[in-house]
Design a protein around this motif. Structure first.
Motif, short mmCIF file in Angstrom:
data_model
loop_
_atom_site.label_atom_id
_atom_site.label_comp_id
_atom_site.label_asym_id
_atom_site.label_seq_id
_atom_site.Cartn_x
_atom_site.Cartn_y
_atom_site.Cartn_z
N PRO A 1 0.80 -1.23 0.00
CA PRO A 1 0.00 0.00 0.00
C PRO A 1 0.84 1.28 0.00
O PRO A 1 0.37 2.31 -0.43
CB PRO A 1 -0.83 -0.11 1.27
CG PRO A 1 -0.14 -1.11 2.12
CD PRO A 1 0.57 -2.03 1.18
N HIS A 2 2.06 1.22 0.47
CA HIS A 2 2.85 2.45 0.53
C HIS A 2 3.83 2.59 -0.61
O HIS A 2 4.54 3.57 -0.70
CB HIS A 2 3.60 2.52 1.85
CG HIS A 2 2.68 2.46 3.02
ND1 HIS A 2 1.76 3.46 3.27
CD2 HIS A 2 2.50 1.53 3.97
CE1 HIS A 2 1.07 3.12 4.35
NE2 HIS A 2 1.48 1.96 4.78
N ALA A 3 3.82 1.59 -1.47
CA ALA A 3 4.81 1.60 -2.55
C ALA A 3 4.66 2.80 -3.47
O ALA A 3 5.63 3.41 -3.86
CB ALA A 3 4.69 0.31 -3.35
N GLU A 4 3.39 3.14 -3.77
CA GLU A 4 3.13 4.28 -4.65
C GLU A 4 3.73 5.55 -4.08
O GLU A 4 4.42 6.28 -4.76
CB GLU A 4 1.62 4.53 -4.69
CG GLU A 4 0.91 3.97 -5.85
CD GLU A 4 -0.56 4.27 -5.73
OE1 GLU A 4 -0.92 5.45 -5.87
OE2 GLU A 4 -1.34 3.34 -5.49
N ARG A 5 3.41 5.79 -2.83
CA ARG A 5 3.88 7.01 -2.20
C ARG A 5 5.40 7.06 -2.18
O ARG A 5 5.99 8.08 -2.49
CB ARG A 5 3.41 7.08 -0.74
CG ARG A 5 1.96 7.36 -0.62
CD ARG A 5 1.59 7.54 0.83
NE ARG A 5 0.15 7.75 0.90
CZ ARG A 5 -0.45 8.63 1.68
NH1 ARG A 5 0.26 9.36 2.50
NH2 ARG A 5 -1.73 8.78 1.66
#
Ligand SMILES: [Zn+2]
Length: 266
Positions: free
Chosen positions: A94-98
Motif C-alpha cells: 500500500p505504501h509503494a506508490e507514495r
C-alpha cells in the motif's frame, strides 16, 4: 495456492478449473488443458494462466521472486492481466506508490496561504493570516502577513537548507497526497491517481476536468496550496473546512520559524 479441497474431475492448468473428464480430449487430458481452453490462442492461454495465478496470489509476505513476477505482470500487454496485477500489487504494497513518488517529486515552487486560527505555543488560539511562497531556484522563502499588514518579508536560504526544506515537505509532510489524505477534492480522480510504477514513476497528465468538479463553496478557502513540481505537474488544493489538519499546520509552523528567528534580531 493453499489447501483447496480437491474436487472431482480433472484440473485444467489454463482456466484453473476442475472439469469432468469428457471436457478433455485424450491429448488435452495429459497436457492438463481442457477442450475449451485448447481453442484459445497462445496469448489467450498465457493470459488466462496469469489471471489464474493472480487470483490465487498469496496474501502474505511475498518472496522476491513472487514480487518480481507480479511487477512484470503489471506491464503485461494484456490489459486484464496488467490491471489485476496492479490491483494486487497495491493491496500487497500500500505504501509503494507514495514511496516511489517521493523519489521522483521535486518542488519547483510552492505557495501556501492560510486564513484561519491555529494553536500557538502556549495553547492560545492565534490568527494565521499569511501567505508563504517558496522558489527553489532563487532559494527565496517569502512571507506576507495580512493580519499585521507588515508587507512581505523574505529570506534567502542556503542551498542545502532549501533542499532540506523541500525534501521535508515531500517526504515527511507528503504534500502530494493531501487531496487524498484530507479528501479535499470531491472529485478525487483528478490528481495523482493514474500512477504506474515503472522503473521510474509515471504520473499521468493531470488534466483539470473542470466540468466535473463540484461547484466551489462560497467565500475564501481557509487554506490553500499551489505546488509546481519539476516534472511539470501542478497541484492545487483549497480547503473550505475551518479545521486545519496536522500536516498543513506543521507546514505553517515550520515555515514561520524561518521568520521568527529573524524577528529576534530586531
Ligand atoms: Zn480450461
Amino acid at each position: 495456492m493453499s489447501k483447496r479441497k480437491r474436487p472431482h474431475g480433472h484440473y485444467c492448468k489454463i482456466c484453473g478449473e476442475y472439469k469432468a473428464n469428457e471436457k478433455f480430449s485424450g491429448k488435452g487430458h495429459a497436457a492438463h488443458i481442457c477442450k475449451a481452453c485448447s481453442r484459445l490462442s497462445a496469448a489467450e492461454k498465457a493470459a488466462a494462466m496469469d489471471i489464474n495465478r493472480l487470483m490465487g496470489f498469496p496474501m502474505r509476505r511475498l518472496s522476491d521472486g513472487e514480487k518480481k513476477w507480479l511487477q512484470t505482470k503489471m506491464h503485461d500487454t494484456n490489459s486484464e492481466v496488467a490491471d489485476t496485477a496492479r490491483e494486487i500489487y497495491h493491496v500487497c504494497f500500500p505504501h509503494a506508490e507514495r514511496n516511489a513518488m517521493k523519489k521522483q517529486l521535486i518542488i519547483n515552487t510552492l505557495s501556501f496561504e492560510i486564513h484561519t486560527e491555529v494553536y500557538g505555543g502556549y495553547g492560545d488560539m492565534e490568527t494565521a493570516d499569511r501567505r508563504f511562497a517558496i522558489d527553489r531556484k532563487s532559494r527565496v522563502l517569502a512571507m506576507e502577513d495580512f493580519h499585521t499588514e507588515s508587507g512581505e518579508q523574505s529570506v534567502t536560504l542556503e542551498k542545502g537548507q532549501m533542499a532540506k526544506l523541500l525534501r521535508y515537505i515531500v517526504h515527511t509532510l507528503e504534500i502530494f497526497m493531501w487531496e487524498q489524505d484530507y479528501c479535499l477534492n470531491l472529485d478525487e480522480d483528478v490528481f495523482f491517481t493514474d500512477i504506474f510504477l515503472d522503473e521510474g514513476v509515471y504520473v499521468d497528465d493531470l488534466e483539470e476536468k473542470e466540468e466535473d468538479l463540484p461547484t466551489e463553496p462560497e467565500g475564501r478557502p481557509f487554506w490553500q496550496v499551489h505546488v509546481e513540481y519539476s516534472n511539470h505537474t501542478v497541484q492545487d488544493i483549497s480547503s473550505y473546512n475551518d479545521y486545519l489538519p496536522e500536516r498543513p499546520e506543521e507546514l505553517y509552523f515550520s515555515l514561520l520559524e524561518y521568520f521568527d528567528s529573524e524577528d529576534e534580531i530586531f
